[in-house]
Design a protein around this motif. Structure first.
Motif, PDB file in Angstrom:
ATOM      1  N   ALA A 401     -36.036  36.181  99.562  1.00 23.04           N
ATOM      2  CA  ALA A 401     -36.241  34.807 100.034  1.00 23.04           C
ATOM      3  C   ALA A 401     -37.672  34.355  99.818  1.00 23.04           C
ATOM      4  N   TRP A 402     -38.616  35.254 100.031  1.00 22.59           N
ATOM      5  CA  TRP A 402     -40.042  34.930  99.876  1.00 22.59           C
ATOM      6  C   TRP A 402     -40.369  34.599  98.425  1.00 22.59           C
ATOM      7  N   VAL A 403     -39.907  35.420  97.513  1.00 22.89           N
ATOM      8  CA  VAL A 403     -40.184  35.185  96.094  1.00 22.89           C
ATOM      9  C   VAL A 403     -39.476  33.928  95.607  1.00 22.89           C
ATOM     10  N   ALA A 404     -38.189  33.791  95.928  1.00 19.15           N
ATOM     11  CA  ALA A 404     -37.421  32.633  95.461  1.00 19.15           C
ATOM     12  C   ALA A 404     -38.013  31.329  95.976  1.00 19.15           C
ATOM     13  N   GLY A 405     -38.518  31.332  97.214  1.00 18.36           N
ATOM     14  CA  GLY A 405     -39.094  30.126  97.792  1.00 18.36           C
ATOM     15  C   GLY A 405     -40.424  29.735  97.195  1.00 18.36           C
ATOM     16  N   ASN A 406     -41.039  30.629  96.437  1.00 15.11           N
ATOM     17  CA  ASN A 406     -42.350  30.341  95.847  1.00 15.11           C
ATOM     18  C   ASN A 406     -42.286  30.096  94.346  1.00 15.11           C
ATOM     19  N   VAL A 407     -41.082  29.908  93.823  1.00 18.11           N
ATOM     20  CA  VAL A 407     -40.911  29.593  92.409  1.00 18.11           C
ATOM     21  C   VAL A 407     -40.087  28.320  92.304  1.00 18.11           C
ATOM     22  N   GLU A 408     -40.657  27.274  91.720  1.00 22.37           N
ATOM     23  CA  GLU A 408     -39.963  25.996  91.616  1.00 22.37           C
ATOM     24  C   GLU A 408     -39.561  25.730  90.171  1.00 22.37           C
ATOM     25  N   GLY A 409     -38.447  25.035  90.045  1.00 17.58           N
ATOM     26  CA  GLY A 409     -37.800  24.791  88.760  1.00 17.58           C
ATOM     27  C   GLY A 409     -36.572  25.669  88.682  1.00 17.58           C
ATOM     28  N   ALA A 410     -35.401  25.046  88.521  1.00 17.02           N
ATOM     29  CA  ALA A 410     -34.151  25.810  88.587  1.00 17.02           C
ATOM     30  C   ALA A 410     -34.100  26.918  87.550  1.00 17.02           C
ATOM     31  N   TYR A 411     -34.449  26.606  86.307  1.00 20.48           N
ATOM     32  CA  TYR A 411     -34.382  27.623  85.261  1.00 20.48           C
ATOM     33  C   TYR A 411     -35.498  28.648  85.412  1.00 20.48           C
ATOM     34  N   LYS A 412     -36.692  28.186  85.780  1.00 24.76           N
ATOM     35  CA  LYS A 412     -37.785  29.132  85.974  1.00 24.76           C
ATOM     36  C   LYS A 412     -37.444  30.105  87.100  1.00 24.76           C
ATOM     37  N   ARG A 413     -36.892  29.591  88.205  1.00 24.78           N
ATOM     38  CA  ARG A 413     -36.535  30.460  89.323  1.00 24.78           C
ATOM     39  C   ARG A 413     -35.431  31.435  88.917  1.00 24.78           C
ATOM     40  N   SER A 414     -34.487  30.963  88.110  1.00 23.23           N
ATOM     41  CA  SER A 414     -33.393  31.851  87.695  1.00 23.23           C
ATOM     42  C   SER A 414     -33.926  33.005  86.847  1.00 23.23           C
ATOM     43  N   VAL A 415     -34.896  32.712  85.970  1.00 21.67           N
ATOM     44  CA  VAL A 415     -35.455  33.770  85.117  1.00 21.67           C
ATOM     45  C   VAL A 415     -36.329  34.713  85.936  1.00 21.67           C
ATOM     46  N   THR A 416     -37.153  34.152  86.826  1.00 22.25           N
ATOM     47  CA  THR A 416     -38.023  34.997  87.652  1.00 22.25           C
ATOM     48  C   THR A 416     -37.204  35.956  88.505  1.00 22.25           C
ATOM     49  N   LEU A 417     -36.159  35.431  89.144  1.00 22.75           N
ATOM     50  CA  LEU A 417     -35.303  36.299  89.960  1.00 22.75           C
ATOM     51  C   LEU A 417     -34.600  37.329  89.094  1.00 22.75           C
ATOM     52  N   GLY A 418     -34.121  36.907  87.923  1.00 22.26           N
ATOM     53  CA  GLY A 418     -33.462  37.854  87.029  1.00 22.26           C
ATOM     54  C   GLY A 418     -34.403  38.951  86.557  1.00 22.26           C
ATOM     55  N   MET A 419     -35.645  38.568  86.217  1.00 16.25           N
ATOM     56  CA  MET A 419     -36.644  39.552  85.774  1.00 16.25           C
ATOM     57  C   MET A 419     -36.981  40.531  86.894  1.00 16.25           C
ATOM     58  N   ALA A 420     -37.276  39.991  88.079  1.00 14.68           N
ATOM     59  CA  ALA A 420     -37.706  40.838  89.196  1.00 14.68           C
ATOM     60  C   ALA A 420     -36.580  41.762  89.644  1.00 14.68           C
ATOM     61  N   ILE A 421     -35.405  41.196  89.835  1.00 11.20           N
ATOM     62  CA  ILE A 421     -34.272  42.002  90.299  1.00 11.20           C
ATOM     63  C   ILE A 421     -33.843  42.981  89.207  1.00 11.20           C
ATOM     64  N   GLY A 422     -33.883  42.535  87.945  1.00  9.02           N
ATOM     65  CA  GLY A 422     -33.528  43.429  86.848  1.00  9.02           C
ATOM     66  C   GLY A 422     -34.469  44.615  86.757  1.00  9.02           C
ATOM     67  N   PHE A 423     -35.776  44.359  86.876  1.00 10.95           N
ATOM     68  CA  PHE A 423     -36.736  45.457  86.820  1.00 10.95           C
ATOM     69  C   PHE A 423     -36.569  46.376  88.025  1.00 10.95           C
ATOM     70  N   GLY A 424     -36.325  45.785  89.180  1.00 13.89           N
ATOM     71  CA  GLY A 424     -36.090  46.613  90.361  1.00 13.89           C
ATOM     72  C   GLY A 424     -34.892  47.517  90.169  1.00 13.89           C
ATOM     73  N   ASN A 425     -33.838  46.949  89.600  1.00 11.57           N
ATOM     74  CA  ASN A 425     -32.612  47.717  89.417  1.00 11.57           C
ATOM     75  C   ASN A 425     -32.756  48.823  88.376  1.00 11.57           C
ATOM     76  N   ILE A 426     -33.572  48.575  87.347  1.00 10.97           N
ATOM     77  CA  ILE A 426     -33.687  49.605  86.312  1.00 10.97           C
ATOM     78  C   ILE A 426     -34.349  50.860  86.871  1.00 10.97           C
ATOM     79  N   ASN A 427     -35.055  50.700  87.980  1.00  6.73           N
ATOM     80  CA  ASN A 427     -35.638  51.881  88.620  1.00  6.73           C
ATOM     81  C   ASN A 427     -34.571  52.763  89.265  1.00  6.73           C
TER      82      ASN A 427
END
Length: 520
Positions: A401-427
């Protein structure tokens, strides 16, 4: 007004030509000016906001919780099946089993950013449901493998088909709710993961009683039945899942305008929809928040997969038989569920202090895993497992919630969340290999690696907050002010951009706009 919203973006639109009313980023126009509103011709005065939000909660959150419950249940069932001789029946060695767990994470993590972009361009009802239908079929196929090659194939396919579900749900929720509401909403749906962890042990113990039915081993029925359930729910999802606010069918036009206006007032400037542009993706890749967020997600996703995949094994190696170990995995998950919801509510109440909540949670995890490393008593180790659950699971919705709330722009937020969650998951590919049979029963190396992950998360949370606070201070000093045609602003600098209006600046720059304030 939230203390993070020191400048109201909506109020500044339509007044930028009046240099006497706006100097720099201190707009003074009335928010009720029709030029400042989304669809100003629509009257929303009769909309009951609280009643509407309760209706949105009912239409959006419960079904997402069901989807993620099955997502997490299906993903982790292999740990339960292993206790019922899956590896022995398929002649799979311990190292081969760990490799099979590992290969799941590569397609799962790598496809998540692209999946979120597709979700934004398609309907959530279509994309999320189709993903679910595909992984349900793959889940059933787990029940018919006979060797190591078969296990590798179904784990890779499961990673492909499940990729995007979690970041997609988070992005979808962020499109409906204000920043101060997201923590509890994400916590409500994510708590289903802890319920899945608890329920998987009970379900596995129950389904194993079907051992021999149809000449199939009990562990095979675990996969088959759970896969069938997923397929049925996926088919219903095509009609049950709602789409984004600008096109959802369960709200009226007046309610749609009300929702979009309240999101835009909360700095969700793209709430009315956004045309796809490649530059939005590059904005995410060039933003330091994306990369620090990846470190935060690494700090809890690595431990999450270690916990969910190996908790039954850890308890089993402490001296408990397979069925009892599965049953003893239920209480820690139940405790994780309770703490996830409570922390979600607390995080929303604290609003601009989510970082302190995150630091407290990571600190609890550090204590829990230090105990696991040092303990040589089964009872004390079992207690430390509860500390781990109460740190790992609540950390996820609060930080998301903290990260998503600090990224504006629908597509930018979608990529940021995908990048962060994807990198987290690859661990998860790392932590899927750290609990080796040779290290039982205390698994010191595995616990130490999880401890290191939690320490990384703690550090990145602190860094994220410091940098956000520094950026807010720069904007307060006017160092980021853009040049706006018709405005007299001695602090404006052409290097920050030149725009015909405030509205053009905020739409183009998203959270990089000088009037945007980050929540801490």
């Amino acid at each position: 007004m939230s203390e993070t919203l020191q400048h109201d973006p909506i109020r500044s639109i339509g007044k930028e030509k009046d240099s006497s009313s706006i100097i720099g980023n201190e707009p003074s126009s009335d928010i009720n000016d029709p030029n400042t509103l989304y669809h100003p011709e629509v009257d929303t005065s009769h909309v009951d906001g609280k009643k509407l939000m309760r209706r949105i909660d009912i239409h959006v959150i419960p079904w997402l919780a069901i989807l993620y419950f099955l997502n997490f249940l299906d993903r982790g069932s292999i740990g339960n099946a292993k206790l019922y001789n899956m590896t022995k029946d398929c002649h799979i060695t311990d190292n081969q089993y760990l490799i099979a767990l590992t290969v799941y994470f590569f397609p799962y993590a790598l496809l998540e950013p692209a999946s979120n972009v597709i979700l934004r361009r398609l309907k959530p009802s279509v994309w999320l449901s189709s993903m679910m239908l595909a992984w349900g079929v793959v889940m059933m196929c787990h029940g018919f493998i006979h060797n190591y090659g078969g296990l590798l194939a179904v784990r890779v396919l499961l990673g492909v088909t499940e990729a995007g579900m979690y970041p997609g749900i988070v992005f979808y929720i962020s499109s409906w709710y204000k920043r101060e509401e997201m923590g509890s909403k994400i916590a409500y749906f994510f708590s289903s993961a802890t319920i899945a962890g608890a329920f998987s042990g009970l379900l596995a113990a129950a389904i194993h009683n079907m051992n021999g039915v149809g000449d199939l081993a009990g562990w095979r029925w675990i996969f088959i039945i759970e896969g069938l359930l997923t397929i049925v729910i996926a088919l219903f999802s095509y009609w049950v899942i709602q789409d984004f606010p600008e096109s959802a069918k369960f709200i009226s036009e007046e309610e749609r305008v009300f929702i979009i206006r309240r999101l835009q007032e909360d700095m969700r400037l793209s709430a009315a929809g956004e045309n796809y542009k490649k530059k939005y993706i590059w904005q995410s890749l060039a933003d330091w928040k994306t990369w620090v967020a990846m470190g935060i997600y690494m700090g809890f996703d690595g431990p999450l997969y270690a916990f969910s995949l190996f908790l039954p094994t850890i308890i089993n190696q402490l001296g408990f038989a397979a069925t009892k170990a599965n049953l003893l995995s239920v209480p820690p998950y139940a405790w994780g569920c309770v703490t996830t919801v409570l922390i979600g509510l607390l995080g929303d109440r604290m609003k601009n202090r989510r970082a302190y909540v995150s630091l407290g949670l990571f600190g609890t995890g550090l204590i829990g895993y230090i105990i696991l490393i040092c303990s040589r008593t089964p009872g004390l180790s079992y207690f430390a497992v509860f500390l781990g659950a109460s740190a790992i699971y609540p950390s996820i919705p609060n930080n998301v919630a903290w990260v998503a709330g600090n990224v504006e722009g629908a597509y930018k937020r979608s990529v940021t969340l995908g990048m962060a969650i994807g990198f987290g998951n690859i661990n998860g590919a790392v932590t899927a290999n750290i609990y080796r049979s040779s290290d039982s029963p205390w698994f010191v190396m595995g616990h130490a690696i999880v401890l290191a992950y939690i320490a990384i998360g703690f550090f990145c949370v602190a860094l994220f907050r410091i940098l956000l606070q520094r950026e807010n201070a720069r904007r307060d000093r006017g160092e980021q002010d853009e040049v706006i045609d018709g405005l007299e602003n001695p602090r404006a600098d052409i290097k920050n951009g030149h725009y015909p209006s405030v509205e053009a600046a905020r739409i183009d720059k998203g959270d990089e706009w000088s009037g945007f304030r980050y929540s801490l």
